[in-house]
Design a protein around this motif. Structure first.
Motif, PDB file in Angstrom:
ATOM      1  N   SER A  73       0.823  -1.221   0.000  1.00  0.00           N
ATOM      2  CA  SER A  73       0.000   0.000   0.000  1.00  0.00           C
ATOM      3  C   SER A  73       0.852   1.264   0.000  1.00  0.00           C
ATOM      4  O   SER A  73       0.475   2.272  -0.591  1.00  0.00           O
ATOM      5  N   HIS A  74       2.000   1.208   0.694  1.00  0.00           N
ATOM      6  CA  HIS A  74       2.944   2.324   0.678  1.00  0.00           C
ATOM      7  C   HIS A  74       4.313   1.824   1.117  1.00  0.00           C
ATOM      8  O   HIS A  74       4.523   0.613   1.186  1.00  0.00           O
ATOM      9  N   GLN A  75       5.234   2.746   1.436  1.00  0.00           N
ATOM     10  CA  GLN A  75       6.651   2.393   1.542  1.00  0.00           C
ATOM     11  C   GLN A  75       7.140   2.065   2.943  1.00  0.00           C
ATOM     12  O   GLN A  75       8.323   1.838   3.144  1.00  0.00           O
ATOM     13  N   ASP A  76       6.248   2.054   3.937  1.00  0.00           N
ATOM     14  CA  ASP A  76       6.723   1.888   5.310  1.00  0.00           C
ATOM     15  C   ASP A  76       7.360   0.511   5.536  1.00  0.00           C
ATOM     16  O   ASP A  76       6.975  -0.472   4.918  1.00  0.00           O
ATOM     17  N   PRO A  77       8.333   0.453   6.485  1.00  0.00           N
ATOM     18  CA  PRO A  77       9.055  -0.806   6.722  1.00  0.00           C
ATOM     19  C   PRO A  77       8.162  -1.962   7.180  1.00  0.00           C
ATOM     20  O   PRO A  77       8.454  -3.128   6.876  1.00  0.00           O
ATOM     21  N   LEU A 142      -2.700   9.644   2.682  1.00  0.00           N
ATOM     22  CA  LEU A 142      -3.456   8.998   3.765  1.00  0.00           C
ATOM     23  C   LEU A 142      -2.779   7.682   4.152  1.00  0.00           C
ATOM     24  O   LEU A 142      -3.350   6.628   3.956  1.00  0.00           O
ATOM     25  N   HIS A 143      -1.606   7.642   4.739  1.00  0.00           N
ATOM     26  CA  HIS A 143      -0.865   8.815   5.104  1.00  0.00           C
ATOM     27  C   HIS A 143       0.271   9.127   4.120  1.00  0.00           C
ATOM     28  O   HIS A 143       0.701  10.258   3.986  1.00  0.00           O
ATOM     29  N   SER A 144       0.758   8.095   3.419  1.00  0.00           N
ATOM     30  CA  SER A 144       1.903   8.300   2.542  1.00  0.00           C
ATOM     31  C   SER A 144       1.497   9.094   1.292  1.00  0.00           C
ATOM     32  O   SER A 144       0.359   8.992   0.824  1.00  0.00           O
ATOM     33  N   GLY A 161      -5.289  -0.180   4.341  1.00  0.00           N
ATOM     34  CA  GLY A 161      -3.940   0.116   4.818  1.00  0.00           C
ATOM     35  C   GLY A 161      -3.973   0.792   6.179  1.00  0.00           C
ATOM     36  O   GLY A 161      -4.632   0.310   7.109  1.00  0.00           O
ATOM     37  N   ASP A 162      -3.307   1.934   6.302  1.00  0.00           N
ATOM     38  CA  ASP A 162      -3.260   2.634   7.586  1.00  0.00           C
ATOM     39  C   ASP A 162      -4.542   3.400   7.909  1.00  0.00           C
ATOM     40  O   ASP A 162      -4.752   3.814   9.054  1.00  0.00           O
ATOM     41  N   LEU A 163      -5.382   3.625   6.918  1.00  0.00           N
ATOM     42  CA  LEU A 163      -6.634   4.338   7.167  1.00  0.00           C
ATOM     43  C   LEU A 163      -7.618   3.387   7.862  1.00  0.00           C
ATOM     44  O   LEU A 163      -7.841   2.271   7.391  1.00  0.00           O
TER      45      LEU A 163
HETATM   46 FE    FE Z   1       2.374   3.492   7.239  1.00  0.00          FE
END
Ligand code: FE
Length: 257
Positions: A73-77, A142-144, A161-163
């Motif tokens: 969904s995005h780049q977080d580890p 949202l957030h990335s 994802g984070d939402l």
């Molecule tokens: Fe994240």
């Protein structure tokens, strides 16, 4: 190994893999698998600490189906750190925002698998999972700043994802929405970048037929009344830069005199 089946129909299943990350330093994270026919997708597979357990659980959920996609969904580890392992041990292609394809290799990406890291354009796209057309919808900021969600038209699950994430919760499903708000509010106000982005996203997803909202951290929300309450709550939330402009001040020196 414990799994929670969120939806199943002949030839189609949506499975939440048990969290293997409890009690550690790392943030709790959910892993999800969608299987349609002979093809599977894992969403936000997580980092190195859970990699081997999530891989084994995913293979058992897949059965005879083959892993076709890794959705990031995005780049977080907590999402991308183990991408190289997944690409080395399966034939899947990984999909992530065009903004992040040149950053993921910093986690280590063998040249043998580099061409299987695919970029998603800003406007999103569809992915064919064994004949089921999944929608990859924009959720930028949202957030990335390069962020996508997955909508499955068969289960009517929107993977957010984070939402919709909740922190410090027990169980897997929200039962009392009002009581649950406090578990989401602080995270959303600080991690979601912009009220305007939130409203644009809500406007877009109100056009989808959604039965479940399934985030990457914490509890999922089931049923149309719950989904509507969640969307209405987000629509009225002020977040991110709209709350934080006064933080942009040069910190005072700690040296006195
Ligand atoms: Fe994240």
């Amino acid at each position: 190994m414990a799994h929670t089946t969120l939806f199943s129909a002949p030839g189609h299943a949506n499975v939440l893999i048990e969290d293997y990350n409890t009690g550690g330093l790392a943030v709790q994270a959910n892993q999800h698998v969608i299987v349609h026919g002979d093809a599977g997708m894992i969403l936000d597979p997580g980092g190195h600490k859970v990699y081997s357990k999530v891989l084994a659980a995913t293979l058992s959920v897949l059965g005879r189906a083959k892993l076709k996609y890794l959705f990031l969904s995005h780049q977080d580890p907590d999402i991308v750190a183990a991408t190289n392992g997944w690409l080395m041990t399966t034939d899947a292609d990984a999909y992530i925002s065009d903004l992040w394809t040149r950053f993921v290799p910093h986690f280590g990406l063998d040249h043998l698998v580099a061409s299987r890291l695919k970029s998603i354009p800003d406007r999103g796209q569809t992915l064919d999972l064994g004949g089921c057309e999944l929608l990859i919808v924009p959720a930028h900021y949202l957030h990335s700043c390069g962020n996508f969600h997955v909508y499955d038209p068969i289960s009517k699950i929107l993977y957010t994802g984070d939402l919709g994430a909740s922190i410090g919760v027990e169980g897997v499903e929200v039962t009392d929405f009002d009581a649950h708000i406090v578990k989401m509010e602080g995270f959303h106000k600080r991690y979601m970048a912009s009220t305007r982005a939130l409203k644009a996203w809500v406007r877009m997803v109100r056009g989808l037929d959604i039965e479940m909202i399934v985030p990457q951290h914490g509890l999922f929300m089931r049923g149309k009344p719950m989904v509507t309450r969640f969307l209405d709550w987000l629509d009225g939330l002020v977040c991110g830069i709209d709350l934080m402009e006064d933080v942009y001040r040069i910190p005072p020196s700690s040296k006195s005199g």
